[in-house]
Write an enzyme that holds these catalytic residues in place. Structure first.
Site, PDB file in Angstrom:
ATOM      1  N   GLU A 223      33.495  36.933  46.894  1.00 55.91           N
ATOM      2  CA  GLU A 223      34.267  35.968  45.967  1.00 55.91           C
ATOM      3  C   GLU A 223      35.537  36.011  46.163  1.00 55.91           C
ATOM      4  O   GLU A 223      36.367  37.115  45.777  1.00 55.91           O
ATOM      5  CB  GLU A 223      33.990  36.125  44.422  1.00 55.91           C
ATOM      6  CG  GLU A 223      34.261  35.166  43.451  1.00 55.91           C
ATOM      7  CD  GLU A 223      34.392  35.645  42.163  1.00 55.91           C
ATOM      8  OE1 GLU A 223      35.502  35.738  41.252  1.00 55.91           O
ATOM      9  OE2 GLU A 223      33.356  36.116  41.641  1.00 55.91           O
ATOM     10  N   CYS A 260      39.793  34.867  38.020  1.00 55.10           N
ATOM     11  CA  CYS A 260      39.467  34.143  39.310  1.00 55.10           C
ATOM     12  C   CYS A 260      39.172  32.517  38.937  1.00 55.10           C
ATOM     13  O   CYS A 260      39.190  31.628  39.647  1.00 55.10           O
ATOM     14  CB  CYS A 260      38.146  34.826  39.963  1.00 55.10           C
ATOM     15  SG  CYS A 260      36.849  34.951  38.817  1.00 55.10           S
TER      16      CYS A 260
END
Length: 482
Positions: A223, A260
């Protein structure tokens, strides 16, 4: 002992832990035991995390609860059993070609390397979602500790290992390594079967390339970067622009913008009212000491470079405080964005968001068409919005580049659920078909095997006649409840 020797011992210990041979019932007990131990030591761990990360005690307390919830969630997932995709086909000699007795199931992939993240020292670290889903799958885990919270990492690993032993589980199902060189060597170790990573695009790409260059390449579930575009319709601005502006300020400055899922790119029509409300909200926002000095330096440099662009206007900036990152809102026109879309899609890890002002649906469509992959995409619309075509077009465009599209909300919360998807096209992740949050995160660490005409004694219990463990299965094409 050298870092490389420590890494070697950690991998060998994990490989010999016997976790892959354990039952789902035992692993569920062990996951819940770890969750209970984490909760029991919450006060100690929160205090340690606060010193190392500068995150607030309230934020860290909530994150401990989330981390324990993730562990218990995956205990429930494996107890239910449908994740195994158990499938049986009866023999049929009349078919062309004849069909034998076939039985398929997912099995553990092997030892998994997990790289802890800096911004979630509990929920995406030693006992984070990668670790929880891998252990649930039956894969031993070697965690590469993040240098931003080393003391916390060691203590969490120690507590988890003690909990495993107390629950009659294998302590070496979870081991810990530290150091940059150990991390690179870990990805290349022949006993490592997969990697879970949360971090920067640059660091993740370097490890991804190492995993791909191995003699036998392994899956790398990274990620990486995400700007999480937001589209605000003209009628939404007219109906509730001030409220949306206040919500945006709260979302992109939350915990120093170190999420994020932070909304970092906002497409909005020109509106003096919206600008004024956003400016006021940002001016009232508090700064935040960022997680590490490296992150702080990178944020300052990136913000300065953006602000220096000829077509960029600094719309709002909170008063600077020594040692803290001051929230910033920059703005640019859609035409300038379209001239250099890659430049203006750089992730700024910290409290900064970029407004892109569009004048027409056609201009918005053109801008959305050049977006890179993101974890999320958001649409803000008025409840009685007559811009149905615009909302539909934005949904189509965001669905192409995001793993989760949400409406009239902010993306900085990621619920733990069976239907959650936390991933997206590059650079959001290296494997867009998978998620790092939610039940199907376990699929990353499983691999299928089919048994043909196998005797009952060698079959996993979940595939045997009579379904002795009562798992959901598909038999001769028909779903069968456990």
């Amino acid at each position: 002992m050298s870092a490389h020797d420590a890494m070697e011992r950690a991998v060998l210990a994990a490989a010999r832990s016997g976790l892959a041979e354990s039952s789902r019932a035992d692993r569920a007990v062990w996951l819940r035991a770890i969750a209970d131990a984490l909760t029991a030591h919450a006060d100690e761990l929160i205090a340690l995390a606060h010193v190392e990360t500068h995150l607030s005690l309230a934020r860290l307390g909530g994150e401990v609860v989330r981390t324990a919830t993730q562990l218990r969630f995956f205990a429930d997932v494996i107890s239910e059993g449908s994740y195994l995709e158990a499938t049986l086909d009866s023999p049929d000699p009349a078919l062309i070609p004849p069909r034998p007795d076939l039985r398929r199931i997912l099995r553990p992939l092997g030892v998994v390397a997990v790289f802890a993240a800096s911004n979630f020292p509990f929920a995406f670290s030693v006992l984070g979602n990668d670790t929880a889903s891998a252990l649930a799958a039956g894969c031993p885990v070697v965690v590469k500790a993040h240098p931003g919270h080393p003391g916390l990492s060691r203590r969490v690993a120690e507590i988890a290992r003690e909990a495993l032993v107390a629950a009659n589980g294998p302590a070496d199902a979870l081991t810990l390594v530290e150091g940059l060189s150990a991390g690179a060597a870990l990805v290349q170790h022949p006993l490592i079967a997969a990697v879970g990573f949360t971090g920067s695009t640059r660091g993740g790409r370097a490890l991804f390339d190492l995993a791909s260059a191995r003699p036998a390449p392994i899956p790398f579930y990274g990620e990486l970067g995400s700007v999480n575009p937001v589209v605000i319709t003209p009628r939404a601005v007219a109906a509730s622009g001030a409220g949306i502006a206040a919500g945006l300020a709260g979302s992109f400055t939350r915990d120093g913008g170190q999420y994020c899922t932070k909304p970092g790119l906002v497409f909005v029509p020109p509106s003096a009212e919206f600008d004024e409300a956003l400016t006021a909200a940002v001016a009232a926002s508090a700064g935040q000491q960022l997680l590490t000095s490296g992150i702080s330096s990178a944020f300052g440099e990136g913000a300065a470079e953006l602000e220096a662009e000829a077509d960029v206007e600094v719309l709002a900036q909170a008063p600077p405080v020594d040692g803290e990152a001051a929230p910033v809102v920059a703005a640019i026109g859609a035409d300038a964005f379209l001239a250099e879309p890659e430049r203006f899609q750089q992730e700024h890890f910290g409290p900064l968001t970029l407004l892109v002002r569009y004048d027409s649906p056609a201009q918005l469509d053109a801008a959305l068409a050049v977006l890179e992959g993101s974890l999320t995409g958001t649409v803000w619309y008025a409840p009685d919005d007559d811009d149905d075509a615009l909302v539909s077009a934005a949904t189509t465009a965001l669905s192409r580049i995001a793993g989760r599209v949400l409406y009239n909300g902010w993306p900085t919360g990621v619920a733990i659920a069976w239907s959650q998807h936390h991933g997206g096209p590059w650079p959001a992740s290296t494997a867009s078909v998978h998620t790092s949050v939610g039940a199907t995160a376990i699929r990353r660490f499983l691999t299928p095997i089919a048994y043909q005409d196998a005797p009952q004694s060698v079959l996993p219990a979940e595939l045997r006649d009579g379904n002795p463990l009562s798992v959901p299965r598909r038999e001769d094409g028909r779903p069968v409840r456990g």
